[in-house]
Design a protein around this motif. Structure first.
Motif, short mmCIF file in Angstrom:
data_model
loop_
_atom_site.label_atom_id
_atom_site.label_comp_id
_atom_site.label_asym_id
_atom_site.label_seq_id
_atom_site.Cartn_x
_atom_site.Cartn_y
_atom_site.Cartn_z
N ASP A 97 1.75 -28.18 -9.62
CA ASP A 97 1.90 -28.01 -11.07
C ASP A 97 3.04 -28.85 -11.63
OD1 ASP A 97 -0.15 -26.25 -10.78
OD2 ASP A 97 0.92 -24.50 -11.53
N ASP A 122 0.18 -23.26 -19.23
CA ASP A 122 -0.92 -22.29 -19.29
C ASP A 122 -2.27 -22.98 -19.14
OD1 ASP A 122 0.80 -20.18 -19.57
OD2 ASP A 122 0.67 -20.09 -21.76
N ALA A 125 -2.80 -23.62 -15.50
CA ALA A 125 -3.14 -22.37 -14.82
C ALA A 125 -4.58 -21.97 -15.09
CB ALA A 125 -2.18 -21.26 -15.27
N ARG A 128 -6.95 -24.18 -13.09
CA ARG A 128 -7.03 -23.77 -11.68
C ARG A 128 -8.01 -22.60 -11.51
NH1 ARG A 128 -4.03 -26.39 -8.37
NH2 ARG A 128 -2.02 -27.29 -8.99
#
Length: 288
Positions: A97, A122, A125, A128
């Motif tokens: 990240d 965000d 995330a 992912r």
């Protein structure tokens, strides 16, 4: 490698090097397409398979830009591709990240999920989470956190069982205002050449466009510069071959990294291929 025709799905995190991987496969003779809707995967293979000269090597980019609910069905569609006589493989490119955040800061690009109003962290995330089914399904996961463009190309070749001992050449364009590539072996400055940026018609274009190519080809200075740099590389690149060296980066810079450096890098790469170099790639830092 399998004697069956090959179909490689390239997936992974945005900013992990998927475009470099697809370009590498294209340089290796793969028929490539990017951002294909996942549900069209069997139809794409079937359509290409009807060609008179069917490509034996296909590559497709599928990532978070797809309809998210369809990504859970990729295993089913890969099975269909297998039943059509192809050997399907999925290679997933991942990056830490912190590295992704730095790459986005360096390139000033928007994340594909930024339209959701998410912060960059965000959005990564969320990506992912969406891509988890593809990462789980992958035949190979390549972590690109510590890889430069050359090393990434080599990993792609290795993962597909195509490793060789030839010298890999990368012609990379860049903008001086964003710094010289740290891994460059040779650096050539194209800022003395006529600048298409000052022509309002050409400013929105890049060195990949025909109009910019015609503009530069019409300049005696460009022809002289290209001839002299090509002659220099013809002498010195063969001398870079050694048992311990696997790649050379030739960087070409201009003010904005969009016009002169891009076209010059493409012309030098074409000259290298015509001169017999087999593993030749281009990378346009401010465009790719």
């Amino acid at each position: 490698m399998s004697e069956r025709p090959t179909m490689v799905v390239v997936s992974g995190m945005s900013g992990s090097g998927k475009s470099v991987a697809l370009k590498t496969l294209e340089d290796l003779g793969y028929y490539c397409t990017d951002n294909l809707p996942a549900d069209l995967l069997p139809a794409f293979v079937d359509s290409v398979g009807r060609e008179a000269e069917t490509p034996r090597k296909l590559a497709v980019g599928i990532d978070v830009r797809n309809r998210h609910q369809e990504l859970t069905q990729v295993s089913h569609w890969l099975s269909q591709v297998g039943s059509m006589g192809f050997d399907p493989r999925l290679v997933f490119f991942d990056t830490e990240d912190a590295v992704l955040i730095r790459r986005y800061a360096d390139t000033r690009r928007r994340h594909p999920l930024s339209h959701l109003g998410l912060s960059l962290a965000d959005a990564i995330a969320r990506e992912r989470q969406v891509l988890k089914p593809l990462r789980t399904l992958a035949d190979a996961v390549v972590n690109t956190s510590d890889l430069n463009v050359h090393q990434l190309r080599r990993r792609v070749i290795t993962e597909l069982g195509l490793a060789d001992t030839s010298l890999s050449l990368l012609f990379e364009s860049f903008a001086y205002r964003h710094g010289v590539p740290s891994d460059a072996d040779f650096v050539f400055d194209a800022r003395a050449l006529p600048n298409p940026h000052w022509d309002p018609r050409l400013r929105p274009l890049s060195g990949r466009d025909r109009e910019v190519a015609e503009y530069l080809d019409g300049s005696p200075e460009f022809g002289e510069y290209l001839q002299q740099v090509s002659a220099f590389l013809d002498i010195w690149l063969p001398r870079m071959r050694s048992a311990t060296r696997s790649y050379v980066t030739i960087a070409v810079g201009c003010s904005g990294g969009r016009h002169r450096s891009v076209y010059l890098a493409e012309r030098l790469a074409a000259h290298a291929r015509a001169s017999g170099w087999e593993d030749v790639a281009t990378h346009h830092r401010e465009l790719d």
